[in-house]
Design an enzyme around this catalytic site. Structure first.
Site, short mmCIF file in Angstrom:
data_model
loop_
_atom_site.label_atom_id
_atom_site.label_comp_id
_atom_site.label_asym_id
_atom_site.label_seq_id
_atom_site.Cartn_x
_atom_site.Cartn_y
_atom_site.Cartn_z
N CYS A 333 -5.26 3.95 8.37
CA CYS A 333 -5.14 4.20 6.92
C CYS A 333 -6.10 5.27 6.38
O CYS A 333 -5.65 6.21 5.70
CB CYS A 333 -5.33 2.91 6.14
SG CYS A 333 -4.97 1.40 7.02
N ARG A 362 -10.01 -2.43 18.52
CA ARG A 362 -10.61 -3.56 17.80
C ARG A 362 -11.37 -4.43 18.79
O ARG A 362 -10.87 -4.72 19.89
CB ARG A 362 -9.52 -4.38 17.09
CG ARG A 362 -8.82 -3.58 16.00
CD ARG A 362 -7.73 -4.37 15.30
NE ARG A 362 -7.02 -3.51 14.35
CZ ARG A 362 -5.95 -3.88 13.65
NH1 ARG A 362 -5.45 -5.11 13.81
NH2 ARG A 362 -5.38 -3.03 12.81
N GLN A 380 -0.19 1.82 17.41
CA GLN A 380 0.72 1.30 16.39
C GLN A 380 1.78 2.34 16.03
O GLN A 380 1.52 3.54 16.05
CB GLN A 380 -0.03 0.96 15.11
CG GLN A 380 -0.96 -0.22 15.21
CD GLN A 380 -1.69 -0.46 13.89
OE1 GLN A 380 -2.28 0.44 13.33
NE2 GLN A 380 -1.62 -1.68 13.40
N ASP A 382 2.50 3.30 13.20
CA ASP A 382 1.88 3.12 11.89
C ASP A 382 2.43 4.13 10.88
O ASP A 382 2.71 5.27 11.24
CB ASP A 382 0.38 3.28 12.01
CG ASP A 382 -0.38 2.54 10.92
OD1 ASP A 382 0.28 1.86 10.12
OD2 ASP A 382 -1.61 2.65 10.89
N HIS A 384 2.30 5.26 6.42
CA HIS A 384 1.82 5.04 5.06
C HIS A 384 2.66 5.85 4.08
O HIS A 384 3.00 7.01 4.35
CB HIS A 384 0.35 5.44 4.94
CG HIS A 384 -0.56 4.56 5.75
ND1 HIS A 384 -0.90 4.85 7.06
CD2 HIS A 384 -1.15 3.38 5.46
CE1 HIS A 384 -1.68 3.89 7.53
NE2 HIS A 384 -1.84 2.99 6.58
N LYS A 464 1.00 -8.65 1.59
CA LYS A 464 1.91 -8.04 2.56
C LYS A 464 3.10 -8.95 2.85
O LYS A 464 3.04 -10.16 2.70
CB LYS A 464 1.16 -7.75 3.87
CG LYS A 464 0.53 -8.97 4.51
CD LYS A 464 -0.26 -8.60 5.77
CE LYS A 464 -1.00 -9.81 6.35
NZ LYS A 464 -1.74 -9.49 7.57
N HIS A 510 1.27 0.37 3.28
CA HIS A 510 0.98 0.36 4.71
C HIS A 510 2.14 -0.34 5.41
O HIS A 510 2.48 -1.46 5.05
CB HIS A 510 -0.30 -0.42 5.01
CG HIS A 510 -1.49 -0.01 4.20
ND1 HIS A 510 -2.59 0.60 4.75
CD2 HIS A 510 -1.77 -0.16 2.88
CE1 HIS A 510 -3.49 0.82 3.81
NE2 HIS A 510 -3.02 0.36 2.66
#
Length: 643
Positions: A333, A362, A380, A382, A384, A464, A510
């Site tokens: 992000c 992580r 990911q 991912d 946005h 979410k 997200h």
């Protein structure tokens, strides 16, 4: 007079404060027999609890989710009772409910054995058959500490000693066994009929590796034998499908101690990865996303501004260089916000959609790592979306529709929707959280999706939608997510020029569809038991000869298929044909093409499809057409030849 209002709206009156059990008995003998607990003004209580004022009450039975949890927690206590009965020197610690069962941790002078496990389960059944009452007692904290110290239960005394002084707490007694618990519990041990002890494991006291190693006994408990049998069958199937075993058997990937929580992808496994990534890359393009790439390491100050350093620090890998502190990104992000900020944006540019196959790290606890399903380094799909508030509903609805199509293409048609709302530890004003939660709920309602609400389960920066898929043996996997975030863009100073020429902060959405590619591939492997659909299979077909006389023809067929873009191998070894067929069948290759003199002369291939289907002799061109159809239709398995 005490008035008790039942779920159907009816009211029952009692001259004296009744117990939950007495209310159930007044309704009928069947409910009295089935009652496990009560929900009194929304709070779970024992059937022995007295109702001293007007209240609302629902009787909890084994048919309720709460009832099943009570059965499991009570069975954990029954386990501890049996262990103490058989091994008086053992010390009890904690025994919570977990998904599909429970565990209890014990301190004992020697390791428990599988034979001990059998004895313990047998003693549990004996104790349950006695149908001893399970009664709740209220104790003063200090008295409880003294009691457990006096019977040699130092761990339980330590747990109770951490409770604030002066507080009263509840102990539950069944026979000679007494344990600390909030409850509620079943009224008597005879209500525990369906359970099984599953396995032994080690566990550190309080989860700290600096503390003593305890012994953990896992078990499962159910309302009916049918439910337990179904669960045990599912576990057997899950073991056969374990992606870690299949990853080794099919030569897809491996993991090793020198890189804990990180994956070594082998050529065949990386081929699967590439198919998933390239498919998702096309989804990006079709959905109006621009693909970007952010750096792996960012300065600590950026993570402080987003709130990650304060709220997520323990899960971040950090490093230092030239007296500056950095963090390896756990999510993408902040990097996407920097790309947004790199130029002056107008409301005409919005919604602006960025997508990234972003590699994240992580610091997961070593005990939580699980093959490629739970790792420390992952990628990911991912994305946005930077948008205005008025865009949220349509963006969320469009995303849900896209996600449904993607899951269907991968073979998943059953999706579970949950909305995770604001946690206690969060950033941002409540009115913004109200807007975000409302938008998510309205988007799902507009999409015709039924959903559950998970209170307090949202991220610290926004609520979410959690999209979970159900696999071939009924397991649920949470993969996709859509989060509405009014906070991050503002905290990082991202702005756009609005229609009235004012500067405003965009709303940030997200979103991820498959989530971690590593985990999703693990789910795919287990869902298909390694027999991946044609379009994902690392090897789509293998061509093999019967004797050396057909070697040149077999190689030519393989080359022709490769030129068409298919992933094909050839096996020209001087081995018996049945041996070669068996070998590639075990590798779960969708199509095995056998050529002998007859096929060589006719320009055909003898086709055996995965699952033992004999499709007979097919001209090479016709087989190429068949492969193309299988791939374009994304079929889960090869199909029989139609007449």
């Amino acid at each position: 007079m005490v008035n008790v209002t039942l779920p159907d709206g009816s009211v029952r009156q009692f001259a004296e404060p009744p117990s939950v059990a007495e209310v159930a008995r007044s309704i009928g003998p069947g409910l009295a027999k089935a009652a496990l607990a009560g929900r009194l003004d929304g709070k779970l209580v024992d059937t022995s609890a007295r109702i001293g004022r007007d209240a609302e009450l629902a009787i909890v039975t084994e048919k309720d989710a709460d009832g099943l949890e009570i059965i499991r927690h009570s069975t954990a206590h029954l386990l501890a009772y049996a262990v103490k009965d058989l091994f008086p020197d053992a010390q009890v610690t904690i025994g919570p409910v977990i998904e599909n069962g429970f565990y209890y941790d014990f301190a004992y002078k020697r390791p428990f054995t599988p034979e001990d496990l059998e004895r313990i389960e047998a003693r549990m059944r004996e104790l349950a058959s006695r149908d001893e009452p399970v009664s709740r007692e209220v104790w003063d904290r200090d008295d409880a500490v003294k009691f457990f110290e006096s019977i040699g239960e130092k761990y339980k005394a330590e747990i109770i000693g951490a409770i604030p002084a002066g507080e009263q707490l509840s102990l539950y007694r069944e026979g000679d066994f007494v344990d600390l618990c909030r409850g509620p519990h079943v009224p008597s041990t005879g209500r525990l009929k369906v359970f099984k002890l599953m396995k032994l494991a080690g566990a550190y006291w309080r989860g700290d590796s600096r503390n003593e190693m305890l012994q953990r006994i896992y078990g499962t408990a159910w309302a009916s034998q049918k439910d337990q049998d179904a669960h045990l069958h599912m576990l057997e199937e899950a073991e056969k499908r374990d992606h870690r075993r299949l990853g080794k058997d099919l030569d897809l990937f491996h993991m090793q101690e020198e890189a804990p929580g990180l994956v070594f992808w082998h050529p065949k496994g990386w081929t699967i990865w590439q198919q998933v990534e390239q498919y998702m890359r096309q989804v990006y393009r079709d959905s109006g996303y621009q693909e970007v790439k952010g750096p792996q390491i960012l300065d600590r100050s950026l993570w402080e501004r987003t709130g990650h350093w304060q709220n997520y620090r323990e899960q971040m890998f950090t490093t230092e260089s030239e007296n500056r502190f950095y963090a390896l990104k756990p999510m993408n992000c902040p990097g996407h916000v920097q790309i947004f900020k790199s130029d002056l944006r107008s409301y005409r540019d919005l919604p602006l959609r960025y997508g990234e196959f972003g590699q994240c790290h992580r610091n997961e606890p070593s005990g939580a790592l699980h093959g490629i399903m739970r790792v420390r380094g992952f990628t990911q799909d991912d994305g946005h979306v930077f948008c205005e508030e008025r865009d949220i509903l349509s963006e969320c609805s469009d995303f849900t529709a896209t996600l449904q199509r993607v899951y269907a293409d991968f073979g998943f048609t059953e999706i579970i929707y949950k909305i995770a709302t604001r946690p206690d530890k969060r950033v941002g004003a409540d009115d913004l959280w109200d807007k975000a939660e409302h938008a998510l709920m309205e988007s799902l309602r507009g999409s015709g999706c039924e959903f559950e609400v998970s209170p307090g389960e949202g991220a610290f920066y926004g609520p979410k939608i959690e999209y979970s898929l159900k696999d071939a043996i009924g397991r649920v996997w949470q993969c996709g997510t859509m989060q509405v975030d009014f906070n991050t863009a503002e905290r990082l100073g991202a702005e756009y020029v609005a229609e009235d020429n004012s500067r405003r902060h965009p709303v940030m959405l997200h979103r991820a569809i498959v989530g971690s590619l590593e985990r999703f591939i693990g789910i795919l492997i287990e869902n298909h038991a390694g027999a991946l659909p044609m379009w994902l299979a690392p090897t789509q077909a293998v061509v093999m000869n019967i004797t050396e006389h057909q070697a040149e023809y077999a190689d030519g067929v393989a080359q022709a298929l490769k030129k068409q873009g298919f992933r094909v191998e050839s096996d020209l070894r001087n081995e018996k044909i049945n041996y070669k067929i068996r070998q590639f069948s075990l590798r779960k290759v969708p199509y095995i093409l056998v050529v002998g003199d007859k096929e060589r002369q006719a320009g055909t291939v003898a086709v055996r499809a995965r699952g033992g289907l004999d499709l007979g002799a097919i001209p090479v061109e016709a087989f190429i057409e068949r492969l193309s159809d299988d791939i374009s239709a994304r079929r889960a398995a090869p199909q029989p030849t139609t007449a």
